[in-house]
Design a protein around this motif. Structure first.
Motif, PDB file in Angstrom:
ATOM      1  N   VAL A  39     -15.229 -93.148 -20.183  1.00 33.22           N
ATOM      2  CA  VAL A  39     -15.854 -94.239 -21.078  1.00 33.22           C
ATOM      3  C   VAL A  39     -15.493 -93.832 -22.566  1.00 33.22           C
ATOM      4  CG1 VAL A  39     -18.058 -95.103 -22.002  1.00 33.22           C
ATOM      5  CG2 VAL A  39     -17.739 -94.695 -19.619  1.00 33.22           C
ATOM      6  N   SER A  42     -14.615 -95.745 -28.918  1.00 30.22           N
ATOM      7  CA  SER A  42     -13.851 -95.457 -30.005  1.00 30.22           C
ATOM      8  C   SER A  42     -12.637 -96.577 -29.994  1.00 30.22           C
ATOM      9  CB  SER A  42     -13.667 -94.341 -30.333  1.00 30.22           C
ATOM     10  OG  SER A  42     -12.896 -93.642 -29.280  1.00 30.22           O
ATOM     11  N   THR A  60     -11.880 -81.932 -26.180  1.00 31.30           N
ATOM     12  CA  THR A  60     -12.358 -81.081 -24.820  1.00 31.30           C
ATOM     13  C   THR A  60     -12.596 -81.853 -23.555  1.00 31.30           C
ATOM     14  OG1 THR A  60     -14.689 -81.778 -25.699  1.00 31.30           O
ATOM     15  CG2 THR A  60     -13.984 -79.661 -26.219  1.00 31.30           C
ATOM     16  N   SER A  62     -12.227 -83.438 -20.267  1.00 33.05           N
ATOM     17  CA  SER A  62     -11.507 -83.078 -19.271  1.00 33.05           C
ATOM     18  C   SER A  62     -10.851 -84.651 -18.536  1.00 33.05           C
ATOM     19  CB  SER A  62     -12.216 -82.400 -18.031  1.00 33.05           C
ATOM     20  OG  SER A  62     -13.381 -83.139 -17.835  1.00 33.05           O
ATOM     21  N   SER A  63     -11.435 -85.727 -18.852  1.00 31.86           N
ATOM     22  CA  SER A  63     -11.104 -86.882 -18.169  1.00 31.86           C
ATOM     23  C   SER A  63      -9.651 -87.033 -18.997  1.00 31.86           C
ATOM     24  CB  SER A  63     -12.065 -87.788 -18.388  1.00 31.86           C
ATOM     25  OG  SER A  63     -13.277 -87.425 -17.792  1.00 31.86           O
ATOM     26  N   LYS A  96     -15.339 -90.617  -9.954  1.00 32.16           N
ATOM     27  CA  LYS A  96     -15.981 -91.624 -11.009  1.00 32.16           C
ATOM     28  C   LYS A  96     -15.687 -93.254 -10.176  1.00 32.16           C
ATOM     29  CE  LYS A  96     -15.408 -89.223 -15.234  1.00 32.16           C
ATOM     30  NZ  LYS A  96     -15.141 -89.387 -16.612  1.00 32.16           N
TER      31      LYS A  96
HETATM   32  C1  LIG Z   1     -21.027 -95.508 -24.962  1.00 27.54           C
HETATM   33  C2  LIG Z   1     -20.119 -94.265 -24.816  1.00 27.54           C
HETATM   34  C3  LIG Z   1     -19.138 -94.108 -25.720  1.00 27.54           C
HETATM   35  C4  LIG Z   1     -18.253 -92.797 -25.643  1.00 27.54           C
HETATM   36  N1  LIG Z   1     -17.286 -92.598 -26.319  1.00 27.54           N
HETATM   37  C5  LIG Z   1     -16.392 -91.693 -26.375  1.00 27.54           C
HETATM   38  C6  LIG Z   1     -15.183 -91.693 -27.022  1.00 27.54           C
HETATM   39  O1  LIG Z   1     -14.994 -92.625 -27.892  1.00 27.54           O
HETATM   40  N2  LIG Z   1     -14.283 -90.541 -26.939  1.00 27.54           N
HETATM   41  C7  LIG Z   1     -14.609 -89.511 -26.030  1.00 27.54           C
HETATM   42  O2  LIG Z   1     -14.199 -88.699 -26.102  1.00 27.54           O
HETATM   43  N3  LIG Z   1     -15.804 -89.600 -25.264  1.00 27.54           N
HETATM   44  C8  LIG Z   1     -16.704 -90.647 -25.298  1.00 27.54           C
HETATM   45  N4  LIG Z   1     -17.613 -90.791 -24.640  1.00 27.54           N
HETATM   46  C9  LIG Z   1     -17.906 -89.822 -23.685  1.00 27.54           C
HETATM   47  C10 LIG Z   1     -17.191 -89.774 -22.585  1.00 27.54           C
HETATM   48  O3  LIG Z   1     -17.109 -90.888 -21.787  1.00 27.54           O
HETATM   49  C11 LIG Z   1     -17.425 -88.902 -21.362  1.00 27.54           C
HETATM   50  O4  LIG Z   1     -18.891 -88.765 -21.385  1.00 27.54           O
HETATM   51  C12 LIG Z   1     -16.791 -87.507 -21.327  1.00 27.54           C
HETATM   52  O5  LIG Z   1     -15.589 -87.983 -21.519  1.00 27.54           O
HETATM   53  C13 LIG Z   1     -17.166 -86.905 -19.894  1.00 27.54           C
HETATM   54  O6  LIG Z   1     -16.649 -85.634 -20.102  1.00 27.54           O
HETATM   55  P1  LIG Z   1     -15.114 -85.481 -19.362  1.00 27.54           P
HETATM   56  O7  LIG Z   1     -14.208 -85.966 -20.131  1.00 27.54           O
HETATM   57  O8  LIG Z   1     -14.982 -83.912 -19.480  1.00 27.54           O
HETATM   58  O9  LIG Z   1     -15.214 -85.932 -17.889  1.00 27.54           O
HETATM   59  C14 LIG Z   1     -18.486 -91.871 -24.482  1.00 27.54           C
HETATM   60  C15 LIG Z   1     -19.653 -91.949 -23.691  1.00 27.54           C
HETATM   61  C16 LIG Z   1     -20.402 -93.218 -23.849  1.00 27.54           C
HETATM   62  C17 LIG Z   1     -21.645 -93.414 -22.912  1.00 27.54           C
END
Ligand SMILES: Cc1cc2nc3c(=O)[nH]c(=O)nc-3n(C[C@H](O)[C@H](O)[C@H](O)COP(=O)(O)O)c2cc1C
Length: 391
Positions: A39, A42, A60, A62-63, A96
Motif C-alpha cells: 500500500v 505517496s 526499509t 521488505s515488500s 497479502k
Molecule cells: C494509507 C497508507 C499509506 C502508505 N503509504 C506508504 C508509502 O507511501 N510508502 C511506504 O513505504 N509505505 C507506505 N505505507 C506502508 C506500507 O504499505 C506497508 O505498511 C509496509 O510496506 C509494510 O511493510 P513491508 O513493506 O516491510 O511489508 C502506507 C500504508 C498505509 C496504510
C-alpha cells in the motif's frame, strides 16, 4: 499558531497527515512468479510527455525489496469500499493476496478486482531520497475501473471523497431546512393523497437544491429514496428556483453555470413567466436516461463526473413554464415525452425569500388535461397553506 522549528517524527507525520492522499496498491509479479504488493499513499503523476508517475517506498520496506525485482508494476487505485484490501496489503509479511481476486494487466502485474483505475508501468529509475526511494515509472497502459469514489487517507483515518456541493452538511442551515420540512409535511402528505402522485419538497442550498420531504402514494407504501438527494440548479428545473431572485443574481447564476448566449433571453423570459404565474412545469424527453442515472447514483454514489452527468441530463428535459392555462395544458398532447417530470410551485418565506419548492412528480402525459389542471390548483392551495404555516 504553534510554529515548530524543532520537531520529531511524530510531529512531522501529524502535520503532513493534514494533506489527504489517495490510496493505491503497487503490485508486481516477482521473478519467482509470485504476486507481490504494498500500500502506498505517496503515489503521484509526474509527467505527461513522456508519461511518468512516481511513488515513494521506505528503504526499509521488505515488500518494495521484492517488488523492485520485477520489470514492471501496476498501480491499483482503491475504491472507498476497498478499505479491507488496503489493511490487508499494509501489513508486513503473510500472503497479502489471500482471498483477493485479480487479473493480469498487459505487463502481467496484478489488477485487483473492483479498483477505480489502474496504471501499468515499467520501472524507469529509482533514486534515494532520505530514508525513502523515489521510484519513477513509465506508463505503458492504463484504464478506469469501477466508476465510484476512491479511498482516501487523512489524519491517520480512512474515508471517501464527497463533493461539497452534493452533501447536505450537519449545519445550522440543515436544521433550518428540517424545521421547514416538519411544518410543510402535513400539507405535502395531503397533496400526495389527493392527487395520487409522488410529491416532494426541496430547499435551495447554494447552487444545489436538496430534497427535504418526499411522499409517495399510497401513503403506506415503502417510498423510493429521495430525502437528502441533491441536484444542481440548472435550467429548466433550476429556473423555478431562480425565478424569484433579483435580476442581478439571475444573471450571475447564468454566468456561473455558463449559459450559452443564445439561451439567455429565453431563460430570463421563462423565469419572468414562472414568477407571474406562480408555478412551472417540466417534461422529460425520456425516462430511460433518468432511470439509468438514478441506478448509477444508487450503486456508486455521487462523484464529480456523475454530478456533471446529472446536470447535463437535467438540461435535456424541456421546460414548459409557459403552460399555465387549460388551453396551454392541451398543448402537451403534441409533446414528445413519456411523462411530466414535475409541476413545481414555490413557498416564499416570511423574509420574502424562496423557502422551499413543492413538486408533484412523474405525472403520465396521458393523464386527462383537466386532471393536470386540478393538480396545479391543488399544488397552489398547498403552497399557500404552507406559506401561512411558515409565517
Ligand atoms: C494509507 C497508507 C499509506 C502508505 N503509504 C506508504 C508509502 O507511501 N510508502 C511506504 O513505504 N509505505 C507506505 N505505507 C506502508 C506500507 O504499505 C506497508 O505498511 C509496509 O510496506 C509494510 O511493510 P513491508 O513493506 O516491510 O511489508 C502506507 C500504508 C498505509 C496504510
Amino acid at each position: 499558531m504553534d510554529v515548530d522549528t524543532a520537531f520529531d517524527d511524530k510531529r512531522f507525520r501529524e502535520v503532513l497527515g493534514h494533506l489527504p492522499t489517495g490510496v493505491v496498491v503497487i503490485t508486481a509479479i516477482t521473478p519467482e512468479g509470485k504476486p507481490s504488493g504494498m500500500v502506498v499513499g505517496s503515489f503521484t503523476s509526474v509527467s505527461l510527455d513522456p508519461p511518468l508517475v512516481a511513488f515513494l517506498p521506505a528503504r526499509t520496506s521488505s515488500s518494495f525489496a521484492s517488488l523492485r525485482k520485477a520489470h514492471s508494476f501496476c498501480v491499483n487505485i482503491l475504491s472507498a469500499k476497498q478499505e479491507p484490501i488496503c489493511r490487508q496489503f499494509a501489513v508486513s509479511g503473510g500472503d497479502k493476496f489471500a482471498g483477493v481476486n485479480w487479473s493480469p494487466a498487459p505487463s502481467g502485474a496484478p489488477v485487483i478486482d473492483g479498483v477505480v483505475a489502474w496504471i501499468d508501468c515499467e520501472f524507469e529509475r529509482i533514486d534515494e531520497a532520505g530514508d525513502h526511494y523515489i521510484v519513477l515509472g513509465r506508463v505503458t497502459h492504463l484504464a478506469t475501473g469501477v466508476p465510484t469514489i476512491p479511498l482516501l487517507f487523512f489524519q491517520g483515518g480512512y474515508g471517501g471523497f464527497a463533493t461539497t456541493s452534493l452533501v447536505m452538511g450537519a449545519s445550522a442551515d440543515m436544521l433550518h431546512s428540517l424545521s421547514i420540512a416538519d411544518r410543510a409535511r402535513a400539507e405535502i402528505e395531503a397533496l400526495a393523497g389527493d392527487v395520487g402522485f409522488e410529491c416532494y419538497a426541496q430547499v435551495p442550498k447554494g447552487d444545489q437544491f436538496v430534497v427535504i420531504a418526499s411522499v409517495f402514494p399510497p401513503l403506506d407504501a415503502v417510498p423510493p429514496w429521495r430525502i437528502g438527494m441533491t441536484f444542481p440548479v440548472v435550467p429548466p428545473w433550476g429556473e423555478v428556483f431562480m425565478a424569484w431572485a433579483p435580476r442581478d443574481e439571475q444573471i450571475a447564476w447564468m454566468n456561473r453555470i455558463r449559459t450559452p448566449a443564445d439561451d439567455r433571453q429565453r431563460i430570463l423570459d421563462e423565469m419572468a413567466t414562472i414568477r407571474s404565474t406562480g408555478w412551472s412545469m417540466t417534461v422529460w424527453r425520456s425516462m430511460a436516461d433518468v432511470d439509468q442515472i438514478s441506478g448509477i447514483i444508487a450503486e456508486h454514489g455521487h462523484t464529480p463526473a456523475m454530478e456533471r452527468q446529472v446536470a447535463q441530463l437535467m438540461r435535456s428535459t424541456t421546460s414548459v413554464a409557459e403552460v399555465r392555462s387549460q388551453e396551454d395544458v392541451g398543448r402537451l398532447d403534441g409533446h414528445p415525452t413519456g411523462s411530466i417530470a414535475s409541476i413545481s410551485a414555490p413557498v416564499i418565506g416570511p423574509d420574502g425569500e424562496l423557502a422551499l419548492m413543492v413538486n408533484i412528480h412523474n405525472i403520465p402525459v396521458t393523464t386527462p388535461k383537466p386532471e393536470v389542471q386540478r393538480c396545479i390548483q391543488r399544488l397552489l392551495e398547498a403552497t399557500a397553506r404552507i406559506a401561512e404555516r411558515l409565517a
